[in-house]
Design a protein around this motif. Structure first.
Motif, mmCIF file in Angstrom:
data_model
loop_
_atom_site.group_PDB
_atom_site.id
_atom_site.type_symbol
_atom_site.label_atom_id
_atom_site.label_comp_id
_atom_site.label_asym_id
_atom_site.label_seq_id
_atom_site.Cartn_x
_atom_site.Cartn_y
_atom_site.Cartn_z
ATOM 1 N N THR A 106 32.171 94.231 68.719
ATOM 2 C CA THR A 106 33.560 93.815 68.511
ATOM 3 C C THR A 106 33.696 92.303 68.633
ATOM 4 N N THR A 128 45.853 86.965 58.025
ATOM 5 C CA THR A 128 46.652 88.176 58.184
ATOM 6 C C THR A 128 46.796 88.427 59.683
ATOM 7 N N GLU A 130 45.720 90.984 61.312
ATOM 8 C CA GLU A 130 44.437 91.493 61.808
ATOM 9 C C GLU A 130 43.437 90.354 62.013
ATOM 10 N N GLN A 131 43.411 89.426 61.075
ATOM 11 C CA GLN A 131 42.520 88.276 61.221
ATOM 12 C C GLN A 131 42.952 87.411 62.409
ATOM 13 N N ASP A 133 44.356 88.472 65.137
ATOM 14 C CA ASP A 133 43.866 89.164 66.345
ATOM 15 C C ASP A 133 42.401 88.834 66.595
#
Length: 189
Positions: A106, A128, A130-131, A133
């Motif tokens: 991860t 984005t 998600e990116q 994060d």
């Protein structure tokens, strides 16, 4: 680096900033170094015949000796005064062997997102949610590793004497902290 900003459009949330070439080079180097440490740790895991048959990854069962890695991959349970240390050591060993491969994967994936979305020569960065994060995870890992190497603790002053060899590195640590805070603030609704 410019402060992160938040833009919402039909395609979803986007977080934007801009870095100059020197900043991009520093961040790329730091993320690459932390990713390299984690990759080396993953590759040092023992080979297990049962894991080969089942596909279950098995990690190291002993804590890392490198203090930076020890900070990134801490024990699952800390001993409390009066508790049997042998029992805790066995529990930590088992949990580390089961979970460390996923934790490392991860962290490496988060570092890869930074390296993929950071323009090599600097420039505009558009992420984005998600990116973003992943960027937060990678920035935190770099800060932890750098802070450990510098001996940053609650008593560390904001500025060190210019003769202190850690002074320029502490400035980088503060820059990473600011970048992480700016991104978190931009992500908040």
């Amino acid at each position: 680096m410019r402060k992160w900003t938040r833009k919402t459009s039909l395609s979803g949330l986007r977080l934007r900033s801009e870095m100059d070439a020197r900043e991009a080079e520093v961040l790329r180097s730091l993320v690459g170094a932390v990713t390299g440490l984690l990759t080396d740790r993953a590759q040092s895991a023992p080979q297990d015949d049962l894991a080969a048959l089942t596909g279950l990854q098995v990690g190291n069962t002993t804590p890392p000796e490198d203090p930076r890695l020890a900070r990134l991959l801490p024990e699952f349970h800390r001993s409390e005064p009066g508790s049997p240390d042998a029992e805790r050591a066995g529990l930590n060993s088992a949990l580390r062997g089961l979970h460390e491969p996923e934790i490392i994967a991860t962290k490496i994936a988060a570092g890869s997102v930074v390296l993929e979305t950071l323009p090599p020569q600097g420039g505009k960065i558009v992420l984005t949610a998600e990116q973003a994060d992943a960027w937060l995870t990678a920035l935190n890992d770099v800060r932890l590793a750098l802070g450990t190497a510098l001996g940053v603790d609650a008593d560390t002053p904001d500025r060190l004497d210019s003769a202190d060899p850690r002074a320029p590195h502490l400035d980088v640590y503060h820059w990473l902290t600011w970048m992480q805070d700016s991104l978190l603030t931009a992500m908040a609704p």
